[in-house]
Design an enzyme around this catalytic site. Structure first.
Site, PDB file in Angstrom:
ATOM      1  N   ASN A  19      28.425  19.519  45.892  1.00  0.00           N
ATOM      2  CA  ASN A  19      28.949  20.696  45.209  1.00  0.00           C
ATOM      3  C   ASN A  19      27.743  21.422  44.654  1.00  0.00           C
ATOM      4  O   ASN A  19      26.958  20.825  43.917  1.00  0.00           O
ATOM      5  CB  ASN A  19      29.885  20.252  44.077  1.00  0.00           C
ATOM      6  CG  ASN A  19      30.229  21.383  43.135  1.00  0.00           C
ATOM      7  OD1 ASN A  19      30.305  22.531  43.545  1.00  0.00           O
ATOM      8  ND2 ASN A  19      30.450  21.055  41.882  1.00  0.00           N
ATOM      9  N   HIS A  68      39.168  61.527  33.635  1.00  0.00           N
ATOM     10  CA  HIS A  68      37.768  61.787  33.989  1.00  0.00           C
ATOM     11  C   HIS A  68      37.450  61.360  35.426  1.00  0.00           C
ATOM     12  O   HIS A  68      36.285  61.157  35.756  1.00  0.00           O
ATOM     13  CB  HIS A  68      36.840  61.075  32.997  1.00  0.00           C
ATOM     14  CG  HIS A  68      36.989  61.593  31.600  1.00  0.00           C
ATOM     15  ND1 HIS A  68      36.602  62.853  31.224  1.00  0.00           N
ATOM     16  CD2 HIS A  68      37.549  61.035  30.496  1.00  0.00           C
ATOM     17  CE1 HIS A  68      36.878  63.045  29.947  1.00  0.00           C
ATOM     18  NE2 HIS A  68      37.463  61.950  29.481  1.00  0.00           N
ATOM     19  N   TRP A  94      34.479  25.129  49.095  1.00  0.00           N
ATOM     20  CA  TRP A  94      34.497  26.579  48.921  1.00  0.00           C
ATOM     21  C   TRP A  94      33.203  27.053  49.554  1.00  0.00           C
ATOM     22  O   TRP A  94      32.115  26.737  49.077  1.00  0.00           O
ATOM     23  CB  TRP A  94      34.561  26.940  47.439  1.00  0.00           C
ATOM     24  CG  TRP A  94      34.707  28.405  47.203  1.00  0.00           C
ATOM     25  CD1 TRP A  94      35.871  29.122  47.214  1.00  0.00           C
ATOM     26  CD2 TRP A  94      33.655  29.339  46.917  1.00  0.00           C
ATOM     27  NE1 TRP A  94      35.605  30.446  46.949  1.00  0.00           N
ATOM     28  CE2 TRP A  94      34.253  30.608  46.767  1.00  0.00           C
ATOM     29  CE3 TRP A  94      32.281  29.241  46.769  1.00  0.00           C
ATOM     30  CZ2 TRP A  94      33.523  31.759  46.485  1.00  0.00           C
ATOM     31  CZ3 TRP A  94      31.545  30.393  46.489  1.00  0.00           C
ATOM     32  CH2 TRP A  94      32.174  31.628  46.349  1.00  0.00           C
ATOM     33  N   GLU A 136      42.969  42.765  32.648  1.00  0.00           N
ATOM     34  CA  GLU A 136      43.461  41.432  33.024  1.00  0.00           C
ATOM     35  C   GLU A 136      44.656  41.553  33.978  1.00  0.00           C
ATOM     36  O   GLU A 136      44.762  40.796  34.939  1.00  0.00           O
ATOM     37  CB  GLU A 136      43.822  40.650  31.745  1.00  0.00           C
ATOM     38  CG  GLU A 136      44.385  39.269  31.949  1.00  0.00           C
ATOM     39  CD  GLU A 136      43.453  38.282  32.654  1.00  0.00           C
ATOM     40  OE1 GLU A 136      42.305  38.617  32.923  1.00  0.00           O
ATOM     41  OE2 GLU A 136      43.927  37.179  32.974  1.00  0.00           O
TER      42      GLU A 136
END
Ligand code: M6R
Length: 633
Positions: free
Chosen positions: A100, A529, A74, A506
């Site tokens: 890592n 708002h 990653w 979520e």
């Protein structure tokens, strides 16, 4: 993030490395690579993109090596290109390293090593490591080797003492064909013990098919794996006595079992997860006159008694679960509670409050932000030296073998089984269950609600597995059909209030993560708002509206959206006429106690996100730019 594996033993290493990387791909999939050592040769193969590209490159290559390391990346430093893929090597290509984590002082080290003639070929922070090891092999520091005779180990030990940041490493060298060295500093690393063969990996599923005897390294430890065994040292070089533990995970748990994606399988596992949580943490025979708590969390009085405050630290979906937790801890247990993003808290902690329970919530137990924030909080409370500020720390995690479980003395396991889909689903529901149990335990101790009310909530909890099954059975096909309508949708809004506001957040996060559709979650009353300006016929609004204190309010907020031509999708109580009249599409759930509703209302939003992403042909389990376990800051 990033997954690392290593093997030394009697079998061909490369296939073991690839099989291991398959189980670690959830940690990153920007590129992958392996390096092996045999007959004086270092063979390195790397490929941009997913592991399958590396597998294609390796096809037909004969590689009998019995020593190797592998990596799935990653990207942090350097684009996801092949030249940045691990393993990285030194100038003479005699040492290979997978990492890592992040080396924070790589710029200085790189400049220093370049001055000494080292030739760099990547844009990564990692590449300084093989060069630094090569440097110390050639020019060892004038230090005695404390307890080991291994030159490679000693050079690595000297190198890692120069590194700042968080890292787990696996290292091999042509010149030391019987050694695999691994290092852990703030990033996970486990060692598997076989018969004359040893494994290392960022996570145990990569090891489980071969052995269940596993040693998890602690921060600041280096291990030397040879065909003869494993030696563990600390960074100063002292030999440590360590023994492996036996894991009781079953490899079958990481199969798709006929589902198209892990995420869908994990959504379907939720009734079973809730059942397991109930069986584990609830006294099934409890009645209001039982004379003891209905909850079996096995937490000490010193942790839970006389609390004045609770603070919860988490990230992402775990942060959303914590918001539900806050609602429960305040409304059921009556304790003022704050929820903080761990990444923010670490650098701007609130002033110390007395008699405070700090809860860290992380499904992986490896999230760097959460671990660092908890560590900082534990340390500053200890440093205060005052009894009222003494740390009372509790972790909620799905991985009892994680770094969290080693950092925090008291842990509630969420019992969800391993979760592979990058988008968290069943672990979210399991985290909610942990908060129900904790809130009920505290409510019982503090008598903040009556025993009869506790009994009612418990009865409601017991119904949840069957109700979840009903939601899954009744909605799967309809949600799939509904998802066709959103093939070209660019924006979504999710709204909810009270205990279902976190479910709106979520729902929006799930949709963003796996379908790449822009989505926002709002407390329904806040729409007017400002965000209401976003609405028109192209922006669907998903409202979570369950019976209870704010039901009518959410329906009114939904009507306000409808008046702006938004298409309205309602997660609503079953057979509710008012809801039927309000919404264009209905995702009904059983009409339960408002307190328990998030466990049910989250399922339709999970299914909606899943089907929209699957319909778009996206990689649901491994969405772009993400990783399951975020082990960098
Ligand atoms: O392992 P953790 O619960 O600490 O992970 C926190 C977040 O990275 C995680 O929840 C992330 O937001 C998920 N991809 C959500 O689906």
């Amino acid at each position: 993030m990033c997954g690392i594996v290593g093997y030394i033993g009697t079998q061909a290493a490369s296939s073991i490395l690839i099989e291991g990387l398959k189980t670690l791909e959830y940690r990153g999939y920007d590129s992958a690579g392996v390096a092996t050592v045999s007959e004086g040769k270092l063979q390195r193969t790397r490929a941009k993109g997913k592991l399958v590209n590396l597998q294609t490159k390796l096809e037909g290559l004969e590689d009998p090596s019995r020593l190797g390391i592998g990596h799935t990346r990653w990207a942090t430093h350097g684009k996801p290109e092949e030249h940045n893929a691990h393993p990285h090597t030194d100038t003479k290509e005699r040492i290979a390293v997978v990492q890592n984590g992040i080396i924070e002082n790589y710029r200085e080290l790189r400049a220093e090593l370049k001055d000494k003639g080292h030739h760099f070929r990547s844009d990564t922070d990692t590449e300084v490591i093989p060069h630094l090891i090569a440097e110390y092999l050639e020019n060892p520091l004038d230090e005695s080797i404390l307890t080991t005779q291994s030159e490679l180990l000693e050079a690595i030990r000297q190198a890692v003492n120069r590194l700042q940041g968080a890292f787990a490493l696996a290292i091999i060298s042509i010149d030391f064909p019987d050694e695999l060295i691994v290092v852990r500093q703030q990033a996970p690393l486990a060692i598997g013990f076989g018969q004359g063969e040893f494994f290392c990996a960022s996570d145990t599923p990569a090891i489980m098919p071969y052995t269940q005897a596993v040693l998890t390294l602690e921060n600041g430890e280096i291990a030397r794996l040879t065909p003869m065994g494993v030696e563990v040292y600390d960074f100063p070089g002292h030999r440590l006595k360590k023994k492996p533990q036996t894991l009781n995970w079953n490899p079958i748990m990481v199969e798709k079992q006929g589902f198209k994606h892990f995420m869908l399988k994990e959504i379907y596992e939720q009734p079973g997860v809730v059942r397991t949580c109930l069986e584990t943490y609830l006294d099934t025979a409890w009645e209001p006159n039982s004379g003891h708590s209905p909850i079996r969390l096995a937490l000490p009085d010193a942790l839970l008694n006389d609390l004045q405050h609770i603070q919860i630290l988490a990230c992402g979906t775990s942060w959303h679960a914590s918001l539900v937790g806050k609602y429960l801890l305040e409304q059921v247990a009556g304790i003022p509670t704050v929820v903080q993003y761990a990444s923010e808290f670490r650098y701007a902690p609130a002033p110390l409050m007395p008699n405070t329970l700090t809860i860290g919530v992380t499904q992986s137990g490896e999230t760097a932000d959460t671990l660092a924030a908890l560590d900082m909080e534990q340390t500053r409370r200890l440093a205060s030296g005052k009894a009222q500020y003494a740390p009372r720390m509790l972790g909620i995690t799905n991985r009892m073998d994680s770094s969290l479980a080693r950092l925090i003395p008291h842990i509630v396991g969420t019992m969800a089984g391993i979760e592979i889909g990058v988008a968290a689903t069943k672990t979210f529901v399991a985290q909610l269950m942990a908060f129900y149990f904790l809130a009920l335990e505290l409510a019982y101790r503090r008598q903040s609600i009556s025993l009869e009310r506790i009994g009612e909530i418990i009865d409601g909890l017991r119904q949840l597995p069957a109700q979840l099954e009903l939601v899954l059975e009744s909605q799967e096909r309809y949600v799939e059909e509904l998802s066709h309508d959103f093939a070209d949708t660019k924006d979504f809004i999710f709204i909810g209030r009270g205990i279902n506001y976190p479910i709106a957040l979520e729902g929006a996060l799930k949709l963003k993560e796996i379908s790449y559709i822009h989505a926002e979650g709002y407390p329904a009353g806040e729409m007017k708002h400002g965000p209401i300006a976003l609405l028109d016929e192209k922006v669907p609004v998903v409202a979570i509206a369950t019976k209870g204190t704010v039901y009518e309010k959410v329906l009114s907020n939904a009507q306000e959206a409808k008046a702006r031509d938004a298409r309205l999708i309602g997660v609503v109580p079953m057979n509710d006429v008012e809801a039927e009249e309000t919404f264009d599409a209905l995702l009904p759930v059983p009409d339960v106690d408002e307190l328990l509703s998030p466990i049910l209302t989250v399922v339709p939003v999970q299914l909606l996100s899943y089907h929209i992403a699957a319909r778009r042909g996206l990689d649901v389990d491994q969405p772009r730019n993400l990783a399951k376990s975020v082990t960098v800051e």
